[in-house]
Structure formats: structure tokens, C-alpha cells
Enzyme design. Structure first.
Site, PDB file in Angstrom:
ATOM      1  N   SER A 130       0.835  -1.214   0.000  1.00  7.65           N
ATOM      2  CA  SER A 130       0.000   0.000   0.000  1.00  7.65           C
ATOM      3  C   SER A 130       0.864   1.256   0.000  1.00  7.65           C
ATOM      4  CB  SER A 130      -0.904   0.013   1.235  1.00  7.65           C
ATOM      5  OG  SER A 130      -1.769  -1.092   1.197  1.00  7.65           O
ATOM      6  N   CYS A 261     -13.580  -8.091 -10.662  1.00  6.16           N
ATOM      7  CA  CYS A 261     -14.965  -8.264 -10.195  1.00  6.16           C
ATOM      8  C   CYS A 261     -15.801  -7.002 -10.400  1.00  6.16           C
ATOM      9  CB  CYS A 261     -15.020  -8.731  -8.750  1.00  6.16           C
ATOM     10  SG  CYS A 261     -14.522  -7.485  -7.547  1.00  6.16           S
ATOM     11  N   CYS A 267     -21.633 -10.488  -9.028  1.00  8.89           N
ATOM     12  CA  CYS A 267     -20.634 -10.693  -7.970  1.00  8.89           C
ATOM     13  C   CYS A 267     -20.739 -12.144  -7.480  1.00  8.89           C
ATOM     14  CB  CYS A 267     -20.927  -9.771  -6.789  1.00  8.89           C
ATOM     15  SG  CYS A 267     -20.958  -8.029  -7.164  1.00  8.89           S
ATOM     16  N   ASP A 283     -15.332  -8.890   0.511  1.00 13.20           N
ATOM     17  CA  ASP A 283     -14.485  -8.066   1.369  1.00 13.20           C
ATOM     18  C   ASP A 283     -15.167  -6.744   1.752  1.00 13.20           C
ATOM     19  OD1 ASP A 283     -12.120  -7.344   2.629  1.00 13.20           O
ATOM     20  OD2 ASP A 283     -11.382  -6.303   0.856  1.00 13.20           O
ATOM     21  N   CYS A 324     -27.871   2.566 -16.687  1.00  9.00           N
ATOM     22  CA  CYS A 324     -26.664   1.776 -16.952  1.00  9.00           C
ATOM     23  C   CYS A 324     -26.914   0.748 -18.055  1.00  9.00           C
ATOM     24  CB  CYS A 324     -26.203   1.049 -15.685  1.00  9.00           C
ATOM     25  SG  CYS A 324     -25.449   2.139 -14.473  1.00  9.00           S
ATOM     26  N   CYS A 337     -18.844  -1.387  -8.959  1.00  5.92           N
ATOM     27  CA  CYS A 337     -19.142  -2.105  -7.702  1.00  5.92           C
ATOM     28  C   CYS A 337     -20.429  -1.600  -7.030  1.00  5.92           C
ATOM     29  CB  CYS A 337     -17.965  -1.916  -6.748  1.00  5.92           C
ATOM     30  SG  CYS A 337     -18.247  -2.683  -5.151  1.00  5.92           S
TER      31      CYS A 337
HETATM   32  S1  SF4 Z   1     -19.453  -6.087  -4.234  1.00 10.10           S
HETATM   33 FE1  SF4 Z   1     -17.874  -4.956  -5.376  1.00 10.10          FE
HETATM   34  S2  SF4 Z   1     -15.922  -5.727  -4.583  1.00 10.10           S
HETATM   35 FE2  SF4 Z   1     -17.531  -7.193  -3.976  1.00 10.10          FE
HETATM   36  S3  SF4 Z   1     -17.535  -8.757  -5.605  1.00 10.10           S
HETATM   37 FE3  SF4 Z   1     -19.062  -7.202  -6.138  1.00 10.10          FE
HETATM   38  S4  SF4 Z   1     -17.998  -5.751  -7.486  1.00 10.10           S
HETATM   39 FE4  SF4 Z   1     -16.429  -6.951  -6.402  1.00 10.10          FE
HETATM   40  S1  SF4 Z   2     -21.921   3.446 -14.120  1.00 13.05           S
HETATM   41 FE1  SF4 Z   2     -20.904   2.564 -15.892  1.00 13.05          FE
HETATM   42  S2  SF4 Z   2     -22.533   1.459 -17.021  1.00 13.05           S
HETATM   43 FE2  SF4 Z   2     -23.527   2.878 -15.584  1.00 13.05          FE
HETATM   44  S3  SF4 Z   2     -23.923   4.717 -16.843  1.00 13.05           S
HETATM   45 FE3  SF4 Z   2     -21.964   5.004 -15.727  1.00 13.05          FE
HETATM   46  S4  SF4 Z   2     -20.374   4.321 -17.178  1.00 13.05           S
HETATM   47 FE4  SF4 Z   2     -22.320   3.513 -17.911  1.00 13.05          FE
END
Ligand code: SF4
Ligand code: SF4
Length: 426
Positions: A130, A261, A267, A283, A324, A337
Site C-alpha cells: 500500500s 470483479c 458478484c 471483502d 446503466c 461495484c
Molecule cells: S461487491 Fe464490489 S468488490 Fe464485492 S464482488 Fe461485487 S464488485 Fe467486487
Molecule cells: S456506471 Fe458505468 S454502465 Fe452505468 S452509466 Fe456510468 S459508465 Fe455507464
């Protein structure tokens, strides 16, 4: 311990926290420190029994030639080197000779010394160190419990790892401060630290009133940070330095699916293991309502295949806003995420990602380059050939190339074919 029902699955990823949330530092943005409240009176020290159960179950239920055993925290080095010596012995006990075991360990570096680094090298550990940039940026939010800088100790750890040839990534949060200095951060890592692998992790955190904190990265600044680093990288460093997010996006262009991910449609394949064997959905969701069970009662693979975890995994997709779903970059972003989906869209829909403005700017800015990189790799050329493209384009030579001549991007295809491919994948 209950025996596993023998049904190997191809991949899952568990990050074990052998010290739970216990850490020797007190970084301002650490979301994990407050998790100590989950286990009052605990010593936050993984027993050898739990360590062995984690390794045995992970090895026995994965049918891949390479298996990752991941350690993070809190601060895992607080377990001491002898714990990790026992880890390696247990892995040898359960792994077939032909299976490659890769241990990953995320650390703040403070405790690393020659003996640690020698061990990490001899046992092929991959370290995530880190570091948030040069001293004035690293020290903004990262410090010890007395508030003192640990920058010199982290740089010392980095040099020791280089001396002992330990493989490492730099894990850099992108926060409200260092996000304003993208090239300074990148060049510090590249030129002064002589590092080659970077992971940039955006800080998005809410306070108790559900307002974003002052440490949270501004979405547009996040986009600028990524774009400026991408522009430097794509001109000079392709094939030399590796930015996990760039590679993750590129993989979506090449295969239609990313290994990151946050860029996957669902997920659920990555879980977090607490020091006592409790397994959580992710996590970022180490909370009572996301507790799947304990690996001393049920095997990891059963917990990860459970209805509870499947429903957690699908939620990412089912809760995605229409905004989205109709986005041009949905194919690579998938709404990022879920923990960062804290905004409403202009139509009042829930679940828009805090980072959306920055993500969209980055995807838009890099789209053509990602297509070129994808074409290069799919036609068996090195990705680094894109740098020739940049030089040629800069010199204006592309305008002189005939449609039947080899494309300047180095793909080996005729100019017209190469550009048709790029159009097809847009
Ligand atoms: S919640 Fe976020 S960090 Fe956890 S698996 Fe889904 S995308 Fe990955
Ligand atoms: S979060 Fe990602 S998929 Fe959703 S509108 Fe924004 S750029 Fe597009």
C-alpha cells in the site's frame, strides 16, 4: 469438521484475514478497522486449525492448475513469519505436485525486513504494497496510531523487496488528495520506485449520515486521474508497466468478460474469510447480514454455492439501473461495484454509481485505443505496438498510408481491414 461434498468448481477467490481487522496503522479511510466491533474480546489471530481448513478446502475444491491463497487484513504480517512458514508447509501437504500455489499478501510494509523478504521470495509470494504516492500525498491519510508518517518505512520495504527479488504490486488508493496529481503519482511509482504493477483503488465512503466523506474521490477527478495516466502509459509504457484497471477493461474488449470483479456483470465469486473461519459474501460486505457461515461447519465451496451467495451475486445485475443498461459502456462497466452505487439518475432511479461520470469519461476517452490494443492482441501482435501507432499518428504519417498497405498500428493487417475491424467492435 463436516466433510466437503466433493464437487470441484473451477474458480472462486477467498481473501483470508488472519488478523481480522487488527492493524499496526490507523489510516483515515480504512473501512476495516471498525470491523473489530464484530468480534468483541477477540484476539484477532487465526488459529492453525482455521488456517489449515482454509487451505485444505481451497485446494481440494478447485480444479485449476494454479490456485491462489490470499492473505490480507487488517495487517497480515502481524501474524509473524512463523505463521506463514506453517502456511507453506500446509499447502505442500495438500497440493498435488503439479499444482502451482500462489500466495498473495497485502501489506502496509512496515514490518517487512530482510528475513521476511527472503522468505517471500523463496516461496513465490506476490505482495500488494500500500502506497498512495510520494510522501506529501501518501502521508495525507496513511499514518501510524500516533499519527506519524510511515512513508520511509514503506519505501524501505519496497527497496528490500527489490533487493530480494520479491514480486510486488503497488496498491494505491485514489482519494480526494492524490487524485489531483495523477502524473506525479504515476511517475513517482514508475521512475522513482521502479515499480511495474499498479492497482488503483477509488475511495468512496459514506459517513454515519450517509454523506460522502471529504476523503472520497470526486467522480470527474477520478476520470481525469485515470485518463492522464492512461495517456502517459499508452504512449510510453505498454508492456513495461501494468495498470490493473486498464488490463481489466481491455479484457472486456478482447473476451467480452473481465477478470476484475468490479467490471463483471455479477458478484459472488470472491468471499472474505475472517480470522475465526466466518465467511462473508465479499471483502466490502463483512457485515452480519452477509455472513454465509463458518468453514468449520460447512465447506467453503458449499458456502460460495449457497442460495444466499448466489442471490448476493445476482443482485449486482438485477439492481442495475435502466440508465446503466442502456449505457454505451455497459459491456465493460456493468455499473461497477454495488457498494459505490449511491446516486440517483436524472430520472430518479436508484443505484447509479458515484464514479459514473469519471468512468464514462475514461471509457469514452480510451475507446479507440482499447479497440486498437484489442486488435493487436487478437492478431497475435504485442500490445506495445500501439506505441508505434501513437508515434506514427503524431507524425501525421497515417494520412499517407494507402488502403491496401499494412496498417501503421502494426497489426499486420491491411489498413482497410484493420480499420473495418475497429469499426465492427465499436
Ligand atoms: S461487491 Fe464490489 S468488490 Fe464485492 S464482488 Fe461485487 S464488485 Fe467486487
Ligand atoms: S456506471 Fe458505468 S454502465 Fe452505468 S452509466 Fe456510468 S459508465 Fe455507464
Amino acid at each position: 469438521m463436516e466433510q466437503s461434498i466433493n464437487k470441484p468448481i473451477s474458480t472462486f477467490h477467498v481473501m483470508a484475514k488472519p488478523t481480522g481487522a487488527r492493524c499496526n496503522l490507523n489510516c483515515d479511510y480504512c473501512f476495516f478497522l471498525k470491523k473489530t466491533d464484530l468480534y468483541p474480546n477477540s484476539s484477532f489471530c487465526m488459529s492453525d486449525e482455521t488456517m489449515e481448513a482454509y487451505i485444505k478446502q481451497t485446494i481440494e475444491t478447485q480444479n485449476t492448475p494454479e490456485i491462489t491463497i490470499a492473505w490480507q487484513g487488517g495487517e497480515p504480517t502481524l501474524m509473524g513469519l512463523d505463521f506463514f512458514r506453517r502456511v507453506v508447509a500446509v499447502e505442500k501437504k495438500y497440493a498435488a505436485k503439479e499444482t502451482v500455489i500462489v500466495n498473495t499478501l497485502q501489506t502496509n510494509g512496515v514490518l517487512l525486513d530482510d528475513e521476511w523478504c527472503q522468505f517471500l521470495h523463496e516461496n513465490n509470494f506476490l505482495i500488494g504494497l500500500s502506497l498512495d504516492g510520494p510522501k506529501h500525498l501518501h502521508d495525507k491519510f496513511r499514518h501510524d496510531k500516533a499519527g506519524n508518517s510511515v512513508f520511509d518505512q514503506v519505501i524501505r520495504a519496497l527497496r528490500l523487496m527489490q533487493k530480494h527479488k520479491v514480486e510486488f504490486n503497488i496498491l494505491c488508493t485514489i482519494n480526494s488528495e492524490n487524485s489531483k496529481h495523477p502524473l506525479e503519482v504515476y511517475k513517482f511509482f514508475r521512475d522513482e520506485c521502479d515499480a511495474h504493477y499498479f492497482q488503483f483503488i477509488p475511495i468512496v465512503e459514506l459517513d454515519e449520515n450517509k454523506k460522502v466523506t471529504s476523503r472520497t474521490v470526486d467522480a470527474k477527478q477520478y476520470g481525469k486521474f485515470l485518463i492522464q495516466i492512461f495517456d502517459e502509459w499508452v504512449k510510453k509504457d505498454v508492456g513495461e508497466t501494468f495498470v490493473q484497471f486498464f488490463d481489466g477493461v481491455l479484457m472486456s474488449y478482447i473476451r467480452g468478460f473481465s477478470s476484475l470483479c468490479v467490471l463483471q456483470p455479477t458478484c459472488g465469486q470472491g468471499a472474505a474469510l475472517e480470522h475465526n473461519g466466518d465467511l462473508y459474501s465479499c471483502d466490502h460486505f463483512v457485515e452480519p447480514s452477509y455472513l454465509l457461515g463458518n468453514i468449520h461447519q460447512l465447506n467453503i465451496v458449499d458456502l460460495i454455492s449457497s442460495d444466499q451467495q448466489r442471490s448476493f451475486g445476482k443482485e449486482k445485475q438485477t439492481s442495475l439501473s435502466k440508465h446503466c443498461q442502456s449505457c454505451k459502456f455497459h459491456f465493460t462497466c456493468h455499473g461497477e461495484c454495488p457498494k459505490n452505487r449511491i446516486l440517483k439518475t436524472s430520472d430518479g432511479e436508484e443505484n447509479l454509481n458515484w464514479l459514473c461520470a469519471g468512468l464514462k469519461a475514461f471509457f469514452e476517452h480510451t475507446h479507440k485505443h482499447m479497440q486498437t490494443l484489442s486488435n493487436l492482441l487478437q492478431t497475435g501482435r504485442p500490445a506495445s505496438d500501439i506505441m508505434k501507432t501513437m508515434t506514427t499518428e503524431k507524425n501525421g504519417q497515417s494520412k499517407k498510408i494507402g488502403r491496401n498497405e499494412p496498417c501503421y498500428c502494426g497489426s499486420g493487417l491491411k489498413y482497410k481491414k484493420c480499420h473495418a475491424l475497429q469499426k465492427d467492435s465499436s
